[in-house]
Design a protein around this motif. Structure first.
Motif, PDB file in Angstrom:
ATOM      1  N   THR A 108       0.773  -1.426  -0.062  1.00  0.00           N
ATOM      2  CA  THR A 108      -0.013   0.050  -0.050  1.00  0.00           C
ATOM      3  C   THR A 108       0.806   1.250   0.051  1.00  0.00           C
ATOM      4  O   THR A 108       0.717   2.152  -0.741  1.00  0.00           O
ATOM      5  N   ILE A 109       1.682   1.102   0.892  1.00  0.00           N
ATOM      6  CA  ILE A 109       2.732   2.297   1.063  1.00  0.00           C
ATOM      7  C   ILE A 109       3.544   2.545  -0.455  1.00  0.00           C
ATOM      8  O   ILE A 109       3.564   3.809  -1.056  1.00  0.00           O
TER       9      ILE A 109
ATOM     10  N   LEU B 228       1.021   4.130  -2.846  1.00  0.00           N
ATOM     11  CA  LEU B 228       0.914   5.529  -2.649  1.00  0.00           C
ATOM     12  C   LEU B 228       2.259   6.356  -3.107  1.00  0.00           C
ATOM     13  O   LEU B 228       1.868   7.430  -3.551  1.00  0.00           O
TER      14      LEU B 228
ATOM     15  N   ALA C 144       2.066   6.648  -6.625  1.00  0.00           N
ATOM     16  CA  ALA C 144       0.938   7.342  -6.973  1.00  0.00           C
ATOM     17  C   ALA C 144       1.408   8.938  -6.881  1.00  0.00           C
ATOM     18  O   ALA C 144       1.183   9.641  -7.591  1.00  0.00           O
ATOM     19  N   GLU C 145       2.284   9.076  -5.967  1.00  0.00           N
ATOM     20  CA  GLU C 145       2.652  10.423  -5.701  1.00  0.00           C
ATOM     21  C   GLU C 145       3.637  10.811  -6.686  1.00  0.00           C
ATOM     22  O   GLU C 145       3.615  12.217  -7.203  1.00  0.00           O
TER      23      GLU C 145
ATOM     24  N   THR D 186       1.722  11.693  -9.687  1.00  0.00           N
ATOM     25  CA  THR D 186       0.872  12.713  -9.460  1.00  0.00           C
ATOM     26  C   THR D 186       1.760  14.110  -9.855  1.00  0.00           C
ATOM     27  O   THR D 186       1.193  15.161 -10.423  1.00  0.00           O
ATOM     28  N   LEU D 187       2.917  14.003  -9.695  1.00  0.00           N
ATOM     29  CA  LEU D 187       3.792  14.992  -9.928  1.00  0.00           C
ATOM     30  C   LEU D 187       3.947  15.171 -11.662  1.00  0.00           C
ATOM     31  O   LEU D 187       3.724  16.471 -11.977  1.00  0.00           O
TER      32      LEU D 187
ATOM     33  N   ALA E  70       1.354  14.368 -13.288  1.00  0.00           N
ATOM     34  CA  ALA E  70       0.189  14.981 -13.609  1.00  0.00           C
ATOM     35  C   ALA E  70      -0.071  16.238 -13.467  1.00  0.00           C
ATOM     36  O   ALA E  70      -0.573  16.991 -13.901  1.00  0.00           O
ATOM     37  N   LEU E  71       0.416  16.692 -12.388  1.00  0.00           N
ATOM     38  CA  LEU E  71       0.529  18.248 -11.879  1.00  0.00           C
ATOM     39  C   LEU E  71       1.389  18.907 -12.977  1.00  0.00           C
ATOM     40  O   LEU E  71       0.580  20.117 -13.422  1.00  0.00           O
TER      41      LEU E  71
ATOM     42  N   MET F 298       1.580  18.051 -16.242  1.00  0.00           N
ATOM     43  CA  MET F 298       0.657  18.036 -17.355  1.00  0.00           C
ATOM     44  C   MET F 298      -0.619  18.913 -17.392  1.00  0.00           C
ATOM     45  O   MET F 298      -0.819  19.598 -18.219  1.00  0.00           O
ATOM     46  N   THR F 299      -1.064  19.085 -16.078  1.00  0.00           N
ATOM     47  CA  THR F 299      -2.426  19.777 -16.015  1.00  0.00           C
ATOM     48  C   THR F 299      -2.020  21.266 -15.907  1.00  0.00           C
ATOM     49  O   THR F 299      -2.400  22.246 -16.415  1.00  0.00           O
ATOM     50  N   ALA F 300      -0.570  21.468 -15.442  1.00  0.00           N
ATOM     51  CA  ALA F 300      -0.241  22.976 -15.673  1.00  0.00           C
ATOM     52  C   ALA F 300       0.026  23.494 -17.030  1.00  0.00           C
ATOM     53  O   ALA F 300      -0.273  24.515 -17.423  1.00  0.00           O
TER      54      ALA F 300
ATOM     55  N   LEU G 198      -1.609  22.198 -19.373  1.00  0.00           N
ATOM     56  CA  LEU G 198      -2.983  22.138 -20.099  1.00  0.00           C
ATOM     57  C   LEU G 198      -3.523  23.731 -19.671  1.00  0.00           C
ATOM     58  O   LEU G 198      -4.200  24.544 -20.670  1.00  0.00           O
ATOM     59  N   SER G 199      -3.350  24.074 -18.536  1.00  0.00           N
ATOM     60  CA  SER G 199      -3.884  25.397 -17.930  1.00  0.00           C
ATOM     61  C   SER G 199      -3.096  26.653 -18.809  1.00  0.00           C
ATOM     62  O   SER G 199      -3.736  27.609 -19.044  1.00  0.00           O
TER      63      SER G 199
END
Lengths: 317, 600
Positions: A268-269, A272, A275-276, A279-280, A282-283, A285-287, A289-290
């Motif tokens: 699990t750890i 996670l 995922a972190e 997520t970096l 993804a952050l 990518m969305t930056a 995108l915006s």
């Protein structure tokens, strides 16, 4: 001629039957050898280890790292240091994120645990071949797979081997005492007229050099044993051995219990953590995108038939 | 032009002490295994208890206790005095305590053995608790701490929640002082000091528990100095964890938050015994949990009421439902009693507010602010937005020349994209049928980023209970099953109340068919067998408890992780779908040639 033919026929029959019996026997022996050793299990990698005796499971130090040890303190220290190293490696695996892979299911390196497993006869299985099947010996031994989940089992087997070693030493108390091996490592000995004796007890009676070898380095023929020694030291040694087993069991059980939380939640750890990391991305990518979206009004702000640029438009200020 | 402000979010692993946890257990197990090793608190307790033995009491010393454990009666019994200081003559023989020397020795041995056994069982229980919840304890045991990992994700997605601040190297020298102070402590003192500062230096200074001795005074001043160097303020309402370097003490760690600093065991190995005292009645209950993690009635005054509990002062723990109590309701419940547990029937709830709607549950709000030169974050409150920020008005965020700022988070990025799309679309007169997204003067029914959905709850019923179902409590049945097994093994009849059957060797079934002489000769073996079985029985609860822990944690984690996994899966699919979107033929489809099919 018929008799000769019949005789030849009988000889052939005996030969064929013997051959069948031999083959059946060989196959049975091969299968039995695997069954006795528990088989090779499913999958996993294994490496050969020819230095060990054929795989067996008995309460003995034979074939283990304790085989040549006849000193209780030495066995205890070896057990504790080995367990310390294995546990440290385990803790590092569980807490060092640099070992965690998020992109591929790569096996984590466990050299210390593998080394310990390789020293345990029960963590090997006998591998049969045609030769061993025919003659009943000449087996090769293979290491059972050492996986991430094997830790508790290997440690448990190591504890069992250690307990057997201590019990073995306990039952050999007289032999150990008669070789001065009931003293802790580092004890000084020297030869006296009556034999090899502990230097402090011998005091001024030493006739030879002081050494830390229980046999005085072979300078004198035997250890000096008084009747009092024979009466007290084996009992004392035996009584000293009992709590060693208790201590080892408590320490190992608590270690495994305390690591349970880490073991259970490791995946699990790890996920996670992965995922972190994802997520970096993804952050970022969305930056982007915006960033691109900030240009949307300009792109759309062109004169086309679709765009109502009239100042009277109800939606344009 | 948009200016994005990024908050420093450090994702660096904290280092841990290198020593193996086995080494610690190995050292501590010596006390359990070797009879002659007696913890100091037990020795002190025996000395105190001996003052009540007999008519006049017996004065014992530490060496007397050790002599008794070694069976040295001559050292134990000579020169004994009673409490009044008069010489005490102990007779020979095996009569009961304390009239004989052997009786005195046996009394000491029995008492020490019982106390050590109790400590061992307590340590086993602690190990089980560690096995169950160490990684969910919300203590900074990086990286093996789920709350910390979730906290990091929360920050990346929503840019909210606690931040993690770097360690200030200026405090390194003070850290060395702390290390020295800790290194100088004896083992029992170290346990006491870590226990004292487990929930924080400032909390300890507020609580002032006089049961703690002076052993931790130097540690206290070192922690105070470090707190000053790191600008830790006990009245701070900032939620921030401060990254801490590892200490040189095996298995001991340092934690720091914006409001406090303290010590912790990386892996708690042994339960700390504050003091041992004679019980006045049996069973004796001592109030001893006020400074543990769970109680909520904590002494001392705290500026932030939510931090009165150690558990709720933690940066993720404060979100737990235990830390968000339902506002008091005027329930018509009967009967009410304080001295017993009874089933209560409540007629009607006076209000329907549930846990998920209490004040700590923030309504989703991701505003975008005008960039007028004001810093996005408050320099005095790390991780907190500047109070003078002005929200950007709807319709002006994505306009040409507008400069805005917002926290760097995935949700905020998507919100900004959403706003730009909406603003772009709102400036167009769209011909029905030509664009399926919005019709003529249609506008969004709501702007999710700027105000809560007015239809929230219309279609989705908010559950009255916590969304994570707690696993059923099976402790009672476990005790019953274990008692039955234990009693069957020891030859006793199971008692209706668990735990009351005792081992009775005479009742144990035997299968001796040999002669009495042979049976007698087996006595020693029999004792060994009994010892083995008792050891098995002692380890059986550990096995049962571990299985129970696994069963219960699986339910909890499955429930908690499945929605998270589903969410990540959906997000991943969304991103992948972008790759499949066909690129347009022209830079802008409205400026290029209009396809014939578009006019039809």
């Amino acid at each position: 001629m018929p008799a000769q033919k019949q005789q030849r026929h009988t000889a052939w029959t005996v030969f064929v039957l013997s051959l069948i019996a031999l083959i059946v026997g060989a196959v049975t022996t091969v299968l039995r050898a695997d069954l006795d050793a528990g088989g090779s299990g499913t999958g996993g990698s294994s490496s050969s280890s020819s230095s060990l005796a054929p795989a067996y499971r008995e309460c003995s130090s034979r074939g283990t790292m304790f085989e040549d040890i006849r000193n209780l303190d030495e066995a205890r220290n070896l057990f504790a240091s080995t367990m310390g190293r294995v546990t440290e490696e385990r803790q590092k695996l569980l807490t060092d994120t640099s070992n965690w892979s998020c992109t591929a299911a790569t096996a984590m390196p466990m050299p210390t645990l593998t080394e310990l497993a390789d020293s345990l006869p029960a963590w090997h299985y006998r591998k049969s071949n045609l030769f061993s099947g025919l003659f009943g010996f000449g087996y090769t031994t293979e290491l059972r797979p050492v996986t991430f989940a094997s830790f508790s089992s290997i440690v448990g087997e190591y504890l069992r081997v250690y307990e057997c070693t201590v019990a073995e030493l306990q039952s050999s108390a007289f032999v150990i005492v008669s070789n001065n091996q009931d003293y802790p490592p580092g004890t000084q000995f020297c030869c006296t007229q009556n034999g090899c004796e502990e230097a402090t007890r011998a005091a001024s009676l030493c006739t030879g050099a002081v050494t830390d070898k229980p046999d005085c380095g072979g300078e004198c023929s035997q250890a000096k044993l008084s009747m009092l020694d024979l009466a007290k030291r084996p009992t004392s040694f035996s009584a000293r051995a009992i709590p060693e087993r208790t201590r080892a069991r408590i320490a190992v059980e608590r270690t495994l219990t305390a690591l349970h939380s880490y073991e259970m939640e490791h995946e699990t750890i790890r996920q996670l953590s992965c995922a972190e990391r994802a997520t970096l991305d993804a952050l970022s990518m969305t930056a982007l995108l915006s960033e691109a979206a900030s240009c949307l009004p300009k792109i759309w702000d062109v004169s086309t038939s679709l765009h109502d640029r009239s100042p009277y438009s109800p939606i344009n200020p | 032009m948009r200016i994005c402000a990024f908050l420093l979010w450090l994702i660096l692993p904290m280092t841990a002490s290198a020593a193996s946890i086995f080494d610690t257990f190995w050292q501590e197990a010596a006390d359990d295994a070797y009879e002659t090793l007696v913890p100091k608190k037990v020795t002190d307790y025996v000395i105190e208890v001996a003052k009540t033995w007999g008519e006049d009491g017996i004065v014992l010393t530490e060496s007397d206790v050790l002599a008794a454990m070694k069976g040295n009666t001559s050292a134990l019994c000579n020169g004994k005095k009673n409490v009044a200081g008069q010489p005490l003559k102990l007779a020979d023989g095996t009569a009961e305590l304390p009239t004989t020397c052997r009786g005195l020795m046996q009394g000491i041995v029995n008492l020490v053995s019982a106390e050590k056994e109790a400590m061992k069982l307590a340590d086993d229980l602690l190990a089980l608790a560690v096995a169950s919840e160490l990684v969910t304890a919300d203590e900074p045991r990086e990286p093996m701490d789920i709350p910390l990992a979730v906290q990091g994700l929360k920050r990346l997605w929503q840019s909210t929640g606690a931040v993690r601040l770097p360690w200030d190297p200026a405090a390194d020298e003070a850290l060395g002082t702390l290390n020295s102070a800790l290194s100088a402590l004896e083992t029992e003192e170290l346990h006491e000091v870590v226990y004292r500062f487990h929930h924080g230096y400032y909390r300890d200074s507020i609580e002032r528990d006089d049961r703690f001795g002076p052993a931790g005074d130097e540690v206290e001043s070192a922690l105070s100095f470090i707190a000053g160097m790191l600008d830790i303020d006990p009245n701070s309402t900032v939620h921030a964890d401060i990254m801490t370097p590892s200490l040189g003490i095996p298995n001991v760690g340092l934690w720091a938050r914006a409001d406090d600093i303290g010590l912790l065991w990386n892996v708690p190995t042994s339960s700390f015994v504050m003091s041992l005292a004679l019980p006045e009645e049996y069973p004796a209950y001592h109030e001893f949990g006020d400074n543990l993690a769970y109680p909520f009635s904590y002494e001392g005054s705290f500026s932030d009421a939510t931090r009165s509990s150690p558990l709720c002062s933690r940066n993720m723990g404060r979100f737990g439902y235990l830390c968000r109590p339902i506002p008091s309701t005027d329930l018509d419940c009967d009967p009410r009693s304080t001295d017993r547990i009874s089933l209560t029937r409540c007629e009607e709830l006076s209000q329907t507010e549930n846990v998920s709607q209490t004040s700590s549950q923030c309504i989703l709000d991701y505003p975008i602010y005008v960039d007028n030169g004001t810093d996005l974050y408050d320099p005095d409150r790390p991780g907190e937005l500047h109070p003078e920020l002005i929200r950007a008005g709807t319709g002006t965020i994505c306009q040409s020349g507008a400069t805005v700022q917002y926290p760097a988070g995935i949700v905020q990025n998507l919100c900004y994209t959403d706003v730009c799309l909406r603003e772009s679309m709102s400036g167009h007169t769209l011909i029905p049928g030509r664009n399926p997204v919005l019709a003529y003067q249609g506008t969004s029914p709501q702007l999710a980023c700027t105000r809560p959905d007015p239809a929230l709850g219309t279609f989705l019923e908010i559950p009255m209970t916590t969304p994570t179902p707690l696993p059923p409590y099976i402790g009672t049945s476990l005790v019953q099953e274990f008692t039955t097994t234990f009693c069957q093994t020891t030859g006793s009849l199971p008692h209706p109340l668990g735990g009351l059957c005792k081992y009775d060797e005479t009742q144990r079934s035997t299968t001796f068919t040999t002669s009495q002489l042979q049976q007698l000769s087996r006595t020693e073996n029999e004792k060994t067998t009994v010892e083995d079985e008792q050891r098995f029985i002692r380890s059986l609860p550990v096995g049962v408890a571990l299985r129970s822990i696994t069963d219960q944690s699986l339910v909890t984690h499955r429930t908690a992780l499945q929605p998270f996994i589903a969410f990540l899966d959906a997000f991943s699919s969304l991103l992948l779908e972008l790759l499949q979107a066909p690129p347009p033929d022209a830079m802008c489809p409205w400026t290029g040639p209009v396809p014939i099919s578009a006019t039809s």
